[in-house]
Design a protein around this motif. Structure first.
Motif, PDB file in Angstrom:
ATOM      1  N   TRP A  35       0.835  -1.205   0.000  1.00  0.00           N
ATOM      2  CA  TRP A  35       0.000   0.000   0.000  1.00  0.00           C
ATOM      3  C   TRP A  35       0.865   1.249   0.000  1.00  0.00           C
ATOM      4  N   PHE A  36       2.028   1.157   0.640  1.00  0.00           N
ATOM      5  CA  PHE A  36       2.895   2.316   0.801  1.00  0.00           C
ATOM      6  C   PHE A  36       3.395   2.859  -0.535  1.00  0.00           C
ATOM      7  N   SER A  37       3.351   2.050  -1.567  1.00  0.00           N
ATOM      8  CA  SER A  37       3.752   2.519  -2.903  1.00  0.00           C
ATOM      9  C   SER A  37       2.927   3.717  -3.347  1.00  0.00           C
ATOM     10  N   TRP A  38       1.746   3.863  -2.773  1.00  0.00           N
ATOM     11  CA  TRP A  38       0.816   4.937  -3.132  1.00  0.00           C
ATOM     12  C   TRP A  38       0.845   6.102  -2.152  1.00  0.00           C
ATOM     13  N   HIS A  39       1.799   6.150  -1.227  1.00  0.00           N
ATOM     14  CA  HIS A  39       1.705   7.133  -0.134  1.00  0.00           C
ATOM     15  C   HIS A  39       1.596   8.578  -0.628  1.00  0.00           C
ATOM     16  N   ARG A  40       2.260   8.930  -1.691  1.00  0.00           N
ATOM     17  CA  ARG A  40       2.146  10.310  -2.199  1.00  0.00           C
ATOM     18  C   ARG A  40       0.760  10.568  -2.801  1.00  0.00           C
ATOM     19  N   GLN A  41       0.249   9.584  -3.522  1.00  0.00           N
ATOM     20  CA  GLN A  41      -1.080   9.729  -4.110  1.00  0.00           C
ATOM     21  C   GLN A  41      -2.171   9.717  -3.038  1.00  0.00           C
ATOM     22  N   ILE A  42      -1.984   8.912  -1.993  1.00  0.00           N
ATOM     23  CA  ILE A  42      -2.954   8.870  -0.893  1.00  0.00           C
ATOM     24  C   ILE A  42      -3.108  10.258  -0.293  1.00  0.00           C
ATOM     25  N   LYS A  43      -1.997  10.904  -0.024  1.00  0.00           N
ATOM     26  CA  LYS A  43      -2.028  12.246   0.557  1.00  0.00           C
ATOM     27  C   LYS A  43      -2.746  13.219  -0.375  1.00  0.00           C
ATOM     28  N   ALA A  44      -2.359  13.236  -1.633  1.00  0.00           N
ATOM     29  CA  ALA A  44      -2.947  14.183  -2.593  1.00  0.00           C
ATOM     30  C   ALA A  44      -4.438  13.923  -2.800  1.00  0.00           C
ATOM     31  N   LEU A  45      -4.822  12.671  -2.984  1.00  0.00           N
ATOM     32  CA  LEU A  45      -6.222  12.354  -3.224  1.00  0.00           C
ATOM     33  C   LEU A  45      -7.092  12.630  -2.001  1.00  0.00           C
ATOM     34  N   SER A  46      -6.604  12.244  -0.823  1.00  0.00           N
ATOM     35  CA  SER A  46      -7.404  12.465   0.391  1.00  0.00           C
ATOM     36  C   SER A  46      -7.552  13.957   0.673  1.00  0.00           C
TER      37      SER A  46
END
Length: 97
Positions: A36-47
């Motif tokens: 899941w951590f592969s998406w950490h930058r996208q998680i922040k931006a999307l949330s």
């Protein structure tokens, strides 16, 4: 934005995922051999952009159980995992990436 970690038995296996944000659900699916951590930058931006982000550790990776039979890693099983996760979260519709 911080993520919250969750665990449940879904589709017969112990599953881990993170969530962040509120709004339209977006499920971020990683490939092999990521987490899941592969998406950490996208998680922040999307949330921060008004989405409810759901990022599971896919079957056999990270904190999600790894069944020993290689035959249970096909499209049908993985689709079942993702649909089971949506059912568990009472999510009727989501965007997948």
């Amino acid at each position: 934005m911080p993520v919250s970690h969750h665990h449940a038995t879904i589709n017969g296996i112990h599953t881990h995922w993170v969530e962040a944000g509120e709004g339209t659900p977006v499920v971020l699916c990683h490939g092999f051999p990521h987490l899941w951590f592969s998406w950490h930058r996208q998680i922040k931006a999307l949330s921060e952009g008004g989405y409810r982000v759901i990022a599971p550790d896919m079957r056999g990776m990270g904190q999600t159980e790894a069944p020993p039979d290689k035959e249970v890693y096909g499209v049908a099983a993985i689709t079942g995992d993702l649909l089971g996760l949506l059912d568990h979260l009472s999510v009727e519709k989501a965007v997948f990436a």
